[in-house]
Design a protein around this motif. Structure first.
Motif, PDB file in Angstrom:
ATOM      1  N   ALA A  15       0.834  -1.208   0.000  1.00 49.78           N
ATOM      2  CA  ALA A  15       0.000   0.000   0.000  1.00 49.78           C
ATOM      3  C   ALA A  15       0.865   1.253   0.000  1.00 49.78           C
ATOM      4  O   ALA A  15       0.593   2.210  -0.736  1.00 49.78           O
ATOM      5  CB  ALA A  15      -0.926  -0.012   1.221  1.00 49.78           C
ATOM      6  N   ALA A  25       2.419   1.897  -3.325  1.00 46.14           N
ATOM      7  CA  ALA A  25       1.469   2.389  -4.320  1.00 46.14           C
ATOM      8  C   ALA A  25       1.114   3.855  -4.098  1.00 46.14           C
ATOM      9  O   ALA A  25       0.910   4.613  -5.053  1.00 46.14           O
ATOM     10  CB  ALA A  25       0.198   1.534  -4.286  1.00 46.14           C
ATOM     11  N   VAL A  26       1.074   4.282  -2.825  1.00 45.57           N
ATOM     12  CA  VAL A  26       0.580   5.624  -2.501  1.00 45.57           C
ATOM     13  C   VAL A  26       1.691   6.676  -2.505  1.00 45.57           C
ATOM     14  O   VAL A  26       1.495   7.800  -2.995  1.00 45.57           O
ATOM     15  CB  VAL A  26      -0.129   5.608  -1.133  1.00 45.57           C
ATOM     16  N   VAL A  84       2.570   8.602  -5.717  1.00 47.54           N
ATOM     17  CA  VAL A  84       1.502   9.524  -6.119  1.00 47.54           C
ATOM     18  C   VAL A  84       1.612  10.820  -5.327  1.00 47.54           C
ATOM     19  O   VAL A  84       1.497  11.931  -5.875  1.00 47.54           O
ATOM     20  CB  VAL A  84       0.122   8.871  -5.904  1.00 47.54           C
ATOM     21  N   ILE A  85       1.854  10.694  -4.013  1.00 51.68           N
ATOM     22  CA  ILE A  85       2.028  11.886  -3.176  1.00 51.68           C
ATOM     23  C   ILE A  85       3.249  12.684  -3.635  1.00 51.68           C
ATOM     24  O   ILE A  85       3.213  13.915  -3.723  1.00 51.68           O
ATOM     25  CB  ILE A  85       2.175  11.480  -1.699  1.00 51.68           C
TER      26      ILE A  85
END
Length: 279
Positions: A231, A234-235, A238-239
Motif C-alpha cells: 500500500a 502504491a501511494v 503519487v504523493i
C-alpha cells in the motif's frame, strides 16, 4: 591522505557501492552463510562495485567536465583517467577470483553481474536497452548470494525477479536528477527517451512490482506488514508526484517525486533482506 587516493574513493561512487555491499552482506547472513561466506560475498560485491564505479567515471570524465561536474575527481583533475582505468581493471579481475572461493557456479553468476554492469557503462548507457544491465546485474546479486551457499541450492525465481525489478526501477530513479545534463552531452538511454514523467512512472511501477513480488513470492500467506508495504509503495509515489507538481509551479525543484521513489526503493531493500531469510 593523498588527494589522488581521496579521488579514487570519491570516483568509486562510495555511497551506492557501500549500500549495495552492505545489502549483499545482510542478505548473505540472512540466507545462512557462515562468517567466512559472508566475508567472501562482501569482498566479491565490493570489488565489482569498485570496478563499475571507477570505469564509469573514467569513461564519463569528458562528459562530466563538459557540464561542470566539479564533484567528479576525474573531471576536475584530482585523479587521472588512466589511473581510474587501471584501478577498474584490477577490481574487475579481483571480482571472479574472490568469488571462486564460494564455488564455480557462484563465481560465474557474479561475473555475469559484473560484465552486465560494465556493459551499461559502455556502450549500453545511451541505447534504448539501458535498463537491461540494471535488471541483469541486480537480479544476479541474490542469485550469487544463494549459489555461494554450501550445496548450491537454486535461487528462488521470485527473489531474482524482485531484485531485477528493483534494479530496473533504480535505473530510472537514478537518472532523474541528471536528465538535463545527460541530454546536453549526448546520452539517450531509455529514461531520456521516456522523459521525466515517463521515467517517474517507470520507476514507481517497477518498484511497486518488486514490492509485490517480495511480499507474495515467499512461501505462505503474505503478512500484514507486507501488505502494508504494498500500500505504501502504491501511494507514496503519487504523493511525491503531486508535491513535485506543486513545487514546480512555485518555481522550485520538483525533487519530491525522486525522493518518493527512493522511499519505495528503501522499503524494497528491507523486504529483500528480510524475505531472503526464507530461502
Amino acid at each position: 591522505m593523498p588527494s589522488s587516493v581521496l579521488g579514487l574513493v570519491k570516483a568509486s561512487h562510495p555511497e551506492p557501492a557501500a549500500a549495495v555491499t552492505v545489502v549483499a552482506g545482510l542478505l548473505a547472513a540472512g540466507v545462512g552463510h557462515r562468517p567466512a561466506g559472508v566475508t567472501a560475498v562482501v569482498l566479491t560485491v565490493l570489488a565489482s562495485q569498485l570496478a563499475v564505479g571507477w570505469s564509469n567515471d573514467a569513461l564519463d570524465a569528458h562528459r562530466d567536465a563538459a557540464v561542470g561536474r566539479t564533484d567528479k575527481p576525474a573531471a576536475s583533475g584530482v585523479v587521472r583517467r588512466r589511473h581510474l582505468a587501471y584501478a577498474a581493471v584490477a577490481a574487475a579481475v579481483a571480482t571472479p577470483l574472490v568469488a571462486l572461493s564460494t564455488g564455480g557456479v557462484a563465481a560465474a553468476c557474479a561475473t555475469v553481474g559484473l560484465v552486465s554492469a560494465l556493459l551499461y557503462n559502455w556502450p549500453l548507457k545511451s541505447t534504448p536497452v539501458s535498463v537491461l544491465p540494471y535488471a541483469v546485474s541486480f537480479g544476479s546479486l541474490p542469485a550469487f548470494v544463494v549459489l555461494a551457499l554450501p550445496g548450491a541450492p537454486s535461487p528462488p525465481v521470485w527473489l531474482v525477479a524482485a531484485a531485477a525489478c528493483l534494479g530496473a526501477g533504480a535505473h530510472f530513479a537514478n537518472v532523474l536528477p541528471d536528465l538535463a545534463d545527460d541530454a546536453r552531452t549526448g546520452v539517450h538511454g531509455l529514461p531520456h527517451r521516456l522523459g521525466s514523467a515517463g521515467s517517474r512512472l517507470a520507476a514507481a511501477g517497477l518498484l511497486l512490482a518488486a514490492t509485490v513480488i517480495l511480499v507474495v513470492g515467499p512461501p505462505g500467506p503474505p503478512s500484514w506488514a507486507g501488505l502494508s508495504a504494498i500500500a505504501v509503495a502504491a501511494v507514496v509515489p503519487v504523493i511525491g508526484w503531486y508535491a513535485g507538481r506543486v513545487a514546480a509551479r512555485a518555481g522550485g525543484r520538483p525533487v519530491a517525486a525522486f525522493r518518493a521513489v527512493l522511499v519505495v526503493a528503501l522499503i524494497d531493500v528491507v523486504l529483500l533482506v528480510v524475505n531472503g531469510r526464507v530461502v
